[in-house]
Design a protein around this motif. Sequence first.
Motif, PDB file in Angstrom:
ATOM      1  N   SER A 170       0.831  -1.202   0.000  1.00 57.84           N
ATOM      2  CA  SER A 170       0.000   0.000   0.000  1.00 57.84           C
ATOM      3  C   SER A 170       0.866   1.253   0.000  1.00 57.84           C
ATOM      4  O   SER A 170       1.874   1.326   0.714  1.00 57.84           O
ATOM      5  N   THR A 171       0.460   2.238  -0.811  1.00 56.24           N
ATOM      6  CA  THR A 171       1.057   3.573  -0.786  1.00 56.24           C
ATOM      7  C   THR A 171      -0.068   4.586  -0.649  1.00 56.24           C
ATOM      8  O   THR A 171      -1.036   4.554  -1.419  1.00 56.24           O
ATOM      9  N   SER A 172       0.041   5.483   0.333  1.00 59.04           N
ATOM     10  CA  SER A 172      -1.003   6.480   0.538  1.00 59.04           C
ATOM     11  C   SER A 172      -0.379   7.837   0.823  1.00 59.04           C
ATOM     12  O   SER A 172       0.737   7.937   1.340  1.00 59.04           O
ATOM     13  N   THR A 173      -1.131   8.888   0.470  1.00 64.20           N
ATOM     14  CA  THR A 173      -0.729  10.264   0.764  1.00 64.20           C
ATOM     15  C   THR A 173      -1.893  10.958   1.446  1.00 64.20           C
ATOM     16  O   THR A 173      -3.006  10.984   0.922  1.00 64.20           O
ATOM     17  N   THR A 174      -1.644  11.495   2.643  1.00 66.66           N
ATOM     18  CA  THR A 174      -2.655  12.207   3.412  1.00 66.66           C
ATOM     19  C   THR A 174      -2.255  13.668   3.512  1.00 66.66           C
ATOM     20  O   THR A 174      -1.128  13.984   3.894  1.00 66.66           O
ATOM     21  N   THR A 175      -3.191  14.569   3.160  1.00 64.08           N
ATOM     22  CA  THR A 175      -2.926  16.006   3.214  1.00 64.08           C
ATOM     23  C   THR A 175      -3.973  16.670   4.092  1.00 64.08           C
ATOM     24  O   THR A 175      -5.171  16.405   3.957  1.00 64.08           O
ATOM     25  N   PHE A 176      -3.524  17.528   5.019  1.00 66.50           N
ATOM     26  CA  PHE A 176      -4.454  18.245   5.877  1.00 66.50           C
ATOM     27  C   PHE A 176      -3.781  19.508   6.388  1.00 66.50           C
ATOM     28  O   PHE A 176      -2.557  19.667   6.310  1.00 66.50           O
ATOM     29  N   GLU A 177      -4.607  20.410   6.916  1.00 65.68           N
ATOM     30  CA  GLU A 177      -4.096  21.665   7.466  1.00 65.68           C
ATOM     31  C   GLU A 177      -4.211  21.639   8.975  1.00 65.68           C
ATOM     32  O   GLU A 177      -5.219  21.213   9.530  1.00 65.68           O
ATOM     33  N   LYS A 178      -3.161  22.083   9.657  1.00 65.07           N
ATOM     34  CA  LYS A 178      -3.155  22.160  11.110  1.00 65.07           C
ATOM     35  C   LYS A 178      -2.405  23.419  11.519  1.00 65.07           C
ATOM     36  O   LYS A 178      -1.254  23.622  11.125  1.00 65.07           O
ATOM     37  N   LYS A 179      -3.084  24.283  12.267  1.00 62.38           N
ATOM     38  CA  LYS A 179      -2.475  25.525  12.751  1.00 62.38           C
ATOM     39  C   LYS A 179      -1.855  26.315  11.603  1.00 62.38           C
ATOM     40  O   LYS A 179      -0.703  26.751  11.671  1.00 62.38           O
ATOM     41  N   THR A 184       1.724  17.033   4.589  1.00 65.15           N
ATOM     42  CA  THR A 184       1.555  15.929   3.652  1.00 65.15           C
ATOM     43  C   THR A 184       2.340  14.739   4.185  1.00 65.15           C
ATOM     44  O   THR A 184       3.557  14.830   4.406  1.00 65.15           O
ATOM     45  N   ILE A 185       1.638  13.650   4.414  1.00 64.30           N
ATOM     46  CA  ILE A 185       2.253  12.453   4.990  1.00 64.30           C
ATOM     47  C   ILE A 185       2.112  11.301   3.994  1.00 64.30           C
ATOM     48  O   ILE A 185       1.008  10.949   3.591  1.00 64.30           O
ATOM     49  N   VAL A 186       3.251  10.745   3.592  1.00 65.86           N
ATOM     50  CA  VAL A 186       3.278   9.618   2.662  1.00 65.86           C
ATOM     51  C   VAL A 186       3.616   8.356   3.444  1.00 65.86           C
ATOM     52  O   VAL A 186       4.618   8.311   4.175  1.00 65.86           O
ATOM     53  N   ARG A 187       2.778   7.340   3.298  1.00 65.92           N
ATOM     54  CA  ARG A 187       3.002   6.062   3.970  1.00 65.92           C
ATOM     55  C   ARG A 187       3.158   4.969   2.924  1.00 65.92           C
ATOM     56  O   ARG A 187       2.298   4.803   2.054  1.00 65.92           O
ATOM     57  N   GLU A 188       4.241   4.222   3.034  1.00 72.92           N
ATOM     58  CA  GLU A 188       4.488   3.080   2.152  1.00 72.92           C
ATOM     59  C   GLU A 188       4.620   1.845   3.028  1.00 72.92           C
ATOM     60  O   GLU A 188       5.604   1.699   3.759  1.00 72.92           O
ATOM     61  N   PHE A 189       3.614   0.984   2.974  1.00 65.79           N
ATOM     62  CA  PHE A 189       3.550  -0.164   3.864  1.00 65.79           C
ATOM     63  C   PHE A 189       3.377  -1.461   3.081  1.00 65.79           C
ATOM     64  O   PHE A 189       2.778  -1.478   1.996  1.00 65.79           O
ATOM     65  N   SER A 190       3.882  -2.532   3.658  1.00 65.62           N
ATOM     66  CA  SER A 190       3.492  -3.885   3.270  1.00 65.62           C
ATOM     67  C   SER A 190       3.064  -4.595   4.543  1.00 65.62           C
ATOM     68  O   SER A 190       3.429  -4.185   5.647  1.00 65.62           O
ATOM     69  N   GLY A 191       2.289  -5.650   4.383  1.00 64.41           N
ATOM     70  CA  GLY A 191       1.834  -6.348   5.577  1.00 64.41           C
ATOM     71  C   GLY A 191       0.813  -7.408   5.251  1.00 64.41           C
ATOM     72  O   GLY A 191       0.720  -7.872   4.108  1.00 64.41           O
ATOM     73  N   GLU A 192       0.032  -7.778   6.260  1.00 62.13           N
ATOM     74  CA  GLU A 192      -0.981  -8.805   6.056  1.00 62.13           C
ATOM     75  C   GLU A 192      -2.073  -8.690   7.100  1.00 62.13           C
ATOM     76  O   GLU A 192      -1.888  -8.093   8.167  1.00 62.13           O
ATOM     77  N   ARG A 193      -3.219  -9.249   6.744  1.00 63.11           N
ATOM     78  CA  ARG A 193      -4.313  -9.469   7.687  1.00 63.11           C
ATOM     79  C   ARG A 193      -4.520 -10.975   7.822  1.00 63.11           C
ATOM     80  O   ARG A 193      -4.742 -11.660   6.827  1.00 63.11           O
ATOM     81  N   GLU A 194      -4.436 -11.452   9.061  1.00 61.74           N
ATOM     82  CA  GLU A 194      -4.768 -12.844   9.333  1.00 61.74           C
ATOM     83  C   GLU A 194      -6.176 -12.858   9.909  1.00 61.74           C
ATOM     84  O   GLU A 194      -6.419 -12.366  11.009  1.00 61.74           O
ATOM     85  N   TRP A 195      -7.116 -13.433   9.151  1.00 65.67           N
ATOM     86  CA  TRP A 195      -8.526 -13.379   9.537  1.00 65.67           C
ATOM     87  C   TRP A 195      -8.849 -14.494  10.522  1.00 65.67           C
ATOM     88  O   TRP A 195      -8.687 -15.674  10.221  1.00 65.67           O
ATOM     89  N   ASN A 214       4.214  -2.750   8.041  1.00 65.47           N
ATOM     90  CA  ASN A 214       5.618  -2.379   8.184  1.00 65.47           C
ATOM     91  C   ASN A 214       6.017  -1.519   6.997  1.00 65.47           C
ATOM     92  O   ASN A 214       5.609  -1.785   5.861  1.00 65.47           O
ATOM     93  N   GLY A 215       6.820  -0.470   7.258  1.00 64.54           N
ATOM     94  CA  GLY A 215       7.251   0.374   6.162  1.00 64.54           C
ATOM     95  C   GLY A 215       7.721   1.725   6.634  1.00 64.54           C
ATOM     96  O   GLY A 215       8.285   1.861   7.726  1.00 64.54           O
ATOM     97  N   SER A 216       7.460   2.757   5.822  1.00 65.26           N
ATOM     98  CA  SER A 216       7.990   4.095   6.109  1.00 65.26           C
ATOM     99  C   SER A 216       6.887   5.131   6.133  1.00 65.26           C
ATOM    100  O   SER A 216       5.832   4.979   5.495  1.00 65.26           O
ATOM    101  N   ILE A 217       7.152   6.213   6.885  1.00 65.29           N
ATOM    102  CA  ILE A 217       6.258   7.362   7.001  1.00 65.29           C
ATOM    103  C   ILE A 217       7.108   8.602   6.742  1.00 65.29           C
ATOM    104  O   ILE A 217       8.100   8.829   7.440  1.00 65.29           O
ATOM    105  N   THR A 218       6.740   9.391   5.735  1.00 64.72           N
ATOM    106  CA  THR A 218       7.496  10.595   5.396  1.00 64.72           C
ATOM    107  C   THR A 218       6.596  11.813   5.549  1.00 64.72           C
ATOM    108  O   THR A 218       5.496  11.847   4.994  1.00 64.72           O
ATOM    109  N   VAL A 219       7.069  12.816   6.300  1.00 67.08           N
ATOM    110  CA  VAL A 219       6.297  14.019   6.589  1.00 67.08           C
ATOM    111  C   VAL A 219       6.906  15.200   5.841  1.00 67.08           C
ATOM    112  O   VAL A 219       8.071  15.540   6.040  1.00 67.08           O
ATOM    113  N   ASN A 220       6.103  15.818   4.969  1.00 70.10           N
ATOM    114  CA  ASN A 220       6.509  17.022   4.240  1.00 70.10           C
ATOM    115  C   ASN A 220       7.859  16.871   3.543  1.00 70.10           C
ATOM    116  O   ASN A 220       8.639  17.822   3.458  1.00 70.10           O
ATOM    117  N   ASP A 221       8.138  15.669   3.056  1.00 72.28           N
ATOM    118  CA  ASP A 221       9.389  15.379   2.329  1.00 72.28           C
ATOM    119  C   ASP A 221      10.636  15.632   3.159  1.00 72.28           C
ATOM    120  O   ASP A 221      11.745  15.672   2.613  1.00 72.28           O
TER     121      ASP A 221
END
Length: 280
Positions: A170-179, A184-195, A214-221
């Motif tokens: 999974s790769t996701s980008t979240t953008t929001f305004e605070k104060k 902009t937060i980019v998350r690159e994860f791999s993983g699993e769900r065991e049902w 498991n993976g990385s979280i990058t804030v504002n580059d």
Amino acid sequence: MKLKWILASGVVAALFFAACEQTGNDLEELYDNVTMAEEEVADLKSVEATSSDVSAARFGGHLLQGGMMLGGHHLFFGKGFPSCATVTVDSDEFPKTVTIDYGDGCAGRMGLEKRGVITIYMSDTIINEGAEYTLTYEDLTLGNRLISRTATFTNEGLNVDENWVISFESTSTTTFEKKDEIFTIVREFSGEREWLAGFETPEASDDIFLLSRNGSITVNDELKFAKTTIEPVLIDRSCKWPLSGIVEITKGGETMTIDYGTGECDNIALVTKDGESEEI
């Protein structure tokens, strides 16, 4: 640079002011890391706000025929599916694309208002080993956050405990305004769900699984963190909050852990860094 750590809600501000009589770098470091922890808990909530809908629509996808458009609490999606969302499917046969449209705004089981579209491209019904589906968010907003995401899920079959395992990238980008600052937060994860339960039904309320990311979280580059699941997070969708599990977030030589508890259905997590702990 310091402000880049300040990512969370008023809950963290309350923690800070409650400790305002303390001084020194240790407090600042704990405050910063508790704030980052709040952001990660918020991300897990955001993922769950859509994942239960995707699970229901994905299940319904192997029953729906091309051209069908359904909304509300339909048998195909279970009672927990948001009544304001509409689901369409483009084909009678696999591969097929299932679309969830939240229209002008739609609140679900996690209480977050959602707008936008989620598409699910399915190679086969997900209850078959080897089946894959690809998830795409299109102009999706959750509350005040704009989220883009692409993810691929694969049915790895039954494990030694006879539980279905679904792996993902999974790769996701979240953008929001605070104060008055844009984050902009980019998350690159791999993983699993065991049902553990609920994999073969459309209902969200009977879903129980162990989640590892498991993976990385990058804030504002600028700031980059590594995230590791130490103990898989137990999700029971009859409860709004994670029941247990431990994740670790590191940056440079610094490490903090987020502990979701020992099984109680509560909204408490324990954040620990440098031997100091704080509940959030």
